[in-house]
Design an enzyme around this catalytic site. Structure first.
Site, PDB file in Angstrom:
ATOM      1  CG  HIS A  51      -0.179 -14.366  -4.771  1.00 33.06           C
ATOM      2  ND1 HIS A  51       0.270 -13.686  -3.224  1.00 33.06           N
ATOM      3  CD2 HIS A  51       0.609 -13.558  -5.347  1.00 33.06           C
ATOM      4  CE1 HIS A  51       1.522 -13.887  -2.683  1.00 33.06           C
ATOM      5  NE2 HIS A  51       2.724 -14.229  -4.448  1.00 33.06           N
ATOM      6  CD  GLU A  53      -4.621 -13.954  -0.088  1.00 33.54           C
ATOM      7  OE1 GLU A  53      -4.664 -14.892   0.433  1.00 33.54           O
ATOM      8  OE2 GLU A  53      -3.833 -14.402  -1.494  1.00 33.54           O
ATOM      9  CB  SER A  76      -3.019 -17.100   6.904  1.00 31.72           C
ATOM     10  OG  SER A  76      -2.255 -15.518   7.239  1.00 31.72           O
ATOM     11  CB  CYS A  78       2.066 -13.349   1.480  1.00 35.03           C
ATOM     12  SG  CYS A  78       1.098 -12.738   0.468  1.00 35.03           S
ATOM     13  CB  CYS A  81      -2.907 -10.925  -0.266  1.00 35.12           C
ATOM     14  SG  CYS A  81      -2.033 -11.488  -1.984  1.00 35.12           S
TER      15      CYS A  81
END
Length: 145
Positions: A51, A53, A76, A78, A81
């Site tokens: 991901h 992040e 935002s 998940c 993360c």
């Protein structure tokens, strides 16, 4: 646009141009130094854990502490993360938008992480357009059928 968010948006656009999901992130140290930056690489790497992040976090490298750092993300985070942010004591999260997806940022705030949602129009447009064009890839990314 917030200068820290601009880094994450640049990463999101890089990911999109490479055929991936347009989510970008940056991990910013307490002094404003960019520790790491990255984008969602699930498609490019065939790795469901890559991901935005996590890519930024990995790029930041090993540190004694992540306290005082800010995770900047176009979307935002998940639950996966959000767990990373909490596990490593990242102090703040700056979110481009949460209209198209709301992950665990309320949970993070409840546990002492300073959360700011900017509702940035460019971030909203990036995800809205992507979801309309590639719903199959989007729903795979968020774990929905």
């Amino acid at each position: 646009m917030d200068p820290m968010l601009a880094i994450a948006v640049e990463e999101a656009r890089t990911g999109l141009a490479a055929g991936g999901i347009p989510i970008g992130a940056a991990l910013i140290g307490p002094d404003g130094e960019v520790w790491g930056r990255g984008h969602n690489r699930r498609v490019q790497d065939g790795d469901p854990s890559a991901h935005g992040e996590t890519s930024a976090f990995r790029a930041a490298g090993r540190r004694r502490t992540y306290r005082g750092a800010t995770m900047v993300t176009t979307l935002s985070p998940c639950w996966y993360c959000s767990g990373l942010i909490r596990q490593f004591g990242i102090t703040a999260v700056l979110i481009g938008e949460s209209r198209t997806f709301t992950g665990g940022h309320d949970w993070l705030a409840e546990h002492g992480v300073a959360v700011t949602v900017l509702d940035d129009p460019e971030c909203v447009a990036l995800m809205t357009e992507f979801i309309a064009e590639r719903p199959d890839l989007w729903f795979e990314d968020i774990g929905e059928d």
